[in-house]
Scaffold this motif. Structure first.
Motif, PDB file in Angstrom:
ATOM      1  N   ILE A 108       0.842  -1.210   0.000  1.00 20.61           N
ATOM      2  CA  ILE A 108       0.000   0.000   0.000  1.00 20.61           C
ATOM      3  C   ILE A 108       0.875   1.258   0.000  1.00 20.61           C
ATOM      4  O   ILE A 108       0.587   2.233  -0.707  1.00 20.61           O
ATOM      5  CB  ILE A 108      -0.986  -0.011   1.198  1.00 20.61           C
ATOM      6  N   SER A 109       1.975   1.226   0.780  1.00 20.32           N
ATOM      7  CA  SER A 109       2.897   2.383   0.812  1.00 20.32           C
ATOM      8  C   SER A 109       3.458   2.659  -0.577  1.00 20.32           C
ATOM      9  O   SER A 109       3.509   3.808  -1.021  1.00 20.32           O
ATOM     10  CB  SER A 109       4.055   2.118   1.768  1.00 20.32           C
ATOM     11  N   ILE A 110       3.867   1.596  -1.270  1.00 22.42           N
ATOM     12  CA  ILE A 110       4.436   1.753  -2.618  1.00 22.42           C
ATOM     13  C   ILE A 110       3.359   2.261  -3.584  1.00 22.42           C
ATOM     14  O   ILE A 110       3.613   3.102  -4.433  1.00 22.42           O
ATOM     15  CB  ILE A 110       5.062   0.420  -3.099  1.00 22.42           C
ATOM     16  N   LEU A 111       2.124   1.766  -3.368  1.00 18.88           N
ATOM     17  CA  LEU A 111       0.997   2.186  -4.220  1.00 18.88           C
ATOM     18  C   LEU A 111       0.769   3.699  -4.102  1.00 18.88           C
ATOM     19  O   LEU A 111       0.497   4.381  -5.091  1.00 18.88           O
ATOM     20  CB  LEU A 111      -0.260   1.426  -3.768  1.00 18.88           C
ATOM     21  N   GLU A 120      17.243   6.427   0.483  1.00 22.23           N
ATOM     22  CA  GLU A 120      16.501   7.133   1.542  1.00 22.23           C
ATOM     23  C   GLU A 120      15.005   6.794   1.471  1.00 22.23           C
ATOM     24  O   GLU A 120      14.364   6.530   2.494  1.00 22.23           O
ATOM     25  CB  GLU A 120      16.700   8.639   1.387  1.00 22.23           C
ATOM     26  N   GLU A 121      14.463   6.790   0.244  1.00 21.92           N
ATOM     27  CA  GLU A 121      13.037   6.470   0.061  1.00 21.92           C
ATOM     28  C   GLU A 121      12.753   5.015   0.425  1.00 21.92           C
ATOM     29  O   GLU A 121      11.705   4.693   0.992  1.00 21.92           O
ATOM     30  CB  GLU A 121      12.626   6.731  -1.398  1.00 21.92           C
ATOM     31  N   THR A 122      13.713   4.132   0.097  1.00 22.39           N
ATOM     32  CA  THR A 122      13.557   2.709   0.430  1.00 22.39           C
ATOM     33  C   THR A 122      13.479   2.534   1.952  1.00 22.39           C
ATOM     34  O   THR A 122      12.616   1.815   2.472  1.00 22.39           O
ATOM     35  CB  THR A 122      14.748   1.887  -0.113  1.00 22.39           C
ATOM     36  N   PHE A 123      14.382   3.228   2.663  1.00 21.00           N
ATOM     37  CA  PHE A 123      14.384   3.154   4.128  1.00 21.00           C
ATOM     38  C   PHE A 123      13.112   3.758   4.697  1.00 21.00           C
ATOM     39  O   PHE A 123      12.565   3.284   5.698  1.00 21.00           O
ATOM     40  CB  PHE A 123      15.616   3.866   4.698  1.00 21.00           C
ATOM     41  N   ASP A 124      12.642   4.816   4.046  1.00 19.20           N
ATOM     42  CA  ASP A 124      11.437   5.505   4.507  1.00 19.20           C
ATOM     43  C   ASP A 124      10.235   4.553   4.469  1.00 19.20           C
ATOM     44  O   ASP A 124       9.514   4.391   5.459  1.00 19.20           O
ATOM     45  CB  ASP A 124      11.193   6.734   3.614  1.00 19.20           C
ATOM     46  N   ILE A 125      10.047   3.901   3.334  1.00 20.26           N
ATOM     47  CA  ILE A 125       8.904   2.986   3.167  1.00 20.26           C
ATOM     48  C   ILE A 125       9.102   1.703   3.983  1.00 20.26           C
ATOM     49  O   ILE A 125       8.225   1.289   4.741  1.00 20.26           O
ATOM     50  CB  ILE A 125       8.689   2.657   1.667  1.00 20.26           C
ATOM     51  N   GLY A 126      10.290   1.112   3.845  1.00 19.98           N
ATOM     52  CA  GLY A 126      10.591  -0.134   4.576  1.00 19.98           C
ATOM     53  C   GLY A 126      10.569   0.070   6.076  1.00 19.98           C
ATOM     54  O   GLY A 126      10.056  -0.773   6.821  1.00 19.98           O
ATOM     55  N   GLY A 127      11.091   1.206   6.519  1.00 19.67           N
ATOM     56  CA  GLY A 127      11.147   1.510   7.956  1.00 19.67           C
ATOM     57  C   GLY A 127       9.753   1.653   8.545  1.00 19.67           C
ATOM     58  O   GLY A 127       9.459   1.071   9.599  1.00 19.67           O
ATOM     59  N   SER A 128       8.882   2.397   7.842  1.00 18.01           N
ATOM     60  CA  SER A 128       7.507   2.582   8.346  1.00 18.01           C
ATOM     61  C   SER A 128       6.790   1.244   8.425  1.00 18.01           C
ATOM     62  O   SER A 128       6.097   0.952   9.404  1.00 18.01           O
ATOM     63  CB  SER A 128       6.691   3.488   7.420  1.00 18.01           C
ATOM     64  N   ALA A 129       6.965   0.430   7.371  1.00 15.19           N
ATOM     65  CA  ALA A 129       6.289  -0.879   7.336  1.00 15.19           C
ATOM     66  C   ALA A 129       6.789  -1.765   8.474  1.00 15.19           C
ATOM     67  O   ALA A 129       5.997  -2.423   9.157  1.00 15.19           O
ATOM     68  CB  ALA A 129       6.533  -1.560   5.994  1.00 15.19           C
ATOM     69  N   THR A 130       8.112  -1.762   8.675  1.00 15.46           N
ATOM     70  CA  THR A 130       8.687  -2.603   9.732  1.00 15.46           C
ATOM     71  C   THR A 130       8.236  -2.135  11.110  1.00 15.46           C
ATOM     72  O   THR A 130       7.855  -2.944  11.963  1.00 15.46           O
ATOM     73  CB  THR A 130      10.235  -2.574   9.646  1.00 15.46           C
ATOM     74  N   PHE A 131       8.247  -0.820  11.312  1.00 16.18           N
ATOM     75  CA  PHE A 131       7.827  -0.264  12.602  1.00 16.18           C
ATOM     76  C   PHE A 131       6.360  -0.629  12.873  1.00 16.18           C
ATOM     77  O   PHE A 131       6.011  -1.070  13.972  1.00 16.18           O
ATOM     78  CB  PHE A 131       8.014   1.253  12.583  1.00 16.18           C
TER      79      PHE A 131
END
Lengths: 157, 64
Positions: A108-111, A120-131
């Motif tokens: 959904i984040s990628i969508l 930076e964007e990868t960490f942003d999306i991946g980090g939010s999802a992981t958190f």
């Protein structure tokens, strides 16, 4: 219970249904008092001018968070988990559902934000999802553990 | 509220889980009722009494 449309959104079990109604009523009461206090401060003491969308988000967030936390901490979400075997099985299922949650959140984040183009964007999306997934798992695990403990105390077959 | 559900259930050789399933509630609810930690609705009291072959008095009436 009387026939009402809200009954369709509540658990079938009457104890869980009653507890959930109490939690919702508590949340609405606290929210009502808080909004009244806000109105008094806003009208007579100092103008805070909170934007409507932020206020709506805050109210909805409070209702959901309060009800979820109360249900979690009361141990009513897994009423049939009373044996060690069932507990371990549910724990495994919670891990799988957390992985599903992480994947859906990521998708959904990628969508919404698009495919990340840099680190930076990868960490942003991946980090939010992981958190979010860690938070989801902790909440579920806590609820399962509370329910198991409560059910074990009630078990005497 | 004290009650005699556990005694009646054991007499009938039913587990908490079996009784719960027959009266369409969770096992936790039966456990709470037996321990006197939850007062069931009249509808549920009647369902339990019928399943256990007892009257409401047998299960719930408190003798002085």
């Amino acid at each position: 219970m009387e026939k009402t449309w809200i009954a369709n959104l509540l658990p079938q079990d009457e104890y869980r249904e009653k507890r959930l109604l109490y939690f919702i009523a508590e949340a609405v009461f606290i929210l009502g008092v808080s909004l009244f206090l806000y109105l008094m401060v806003e009208s007579f003491i100092v103008e805070m001018d909170m934007p409507g969308d932020r206020m709506a988000l805050l109210c909805i967030g409070f209702l959901i968070t309060y009800t979820t936390l109360r249900s979690t901490l009361t141990g009513i979400e897994y009423p049939d988990v009373a044996s060690e075997k069932r507990y371990q099985k549910e724990k495994r299922l919670r891990i799988y559902s957390t992985i599903h949650f992480w994947i859906i959140f990521l998708f959904i984040s990628i969508l919404f934000k698009g495919i990340p183009s840099n680190l930076e964007e990868t960490f942003d999306i991946g980090g939010s999802a992981t958190f979010a997934a860690i938070f989801f798992f902790i909440l579920n695990y806590l609820s399962l553990k509370k329910s198991y403990k409560k059910n074990k105390d009630l078990l005497d077959d | 509220m004290s009650n005699r559900i556990k005694m009646a259930r054991v007499e009938k050789s039913l587990t908490q889980e079996q009784l719960a399933s027959r009266v369409s509630v969770a096992r936790q609810t039966i456990g709470l009722i037996e321990k006197g930690k939850y007062n069931p609705s009249l509808k549920l009291c009647i369902a339990i009494a019928k399943t256990l072959g007892k009257t409401l008095d047998d299960l719930f009436w408190e003798d002085d």
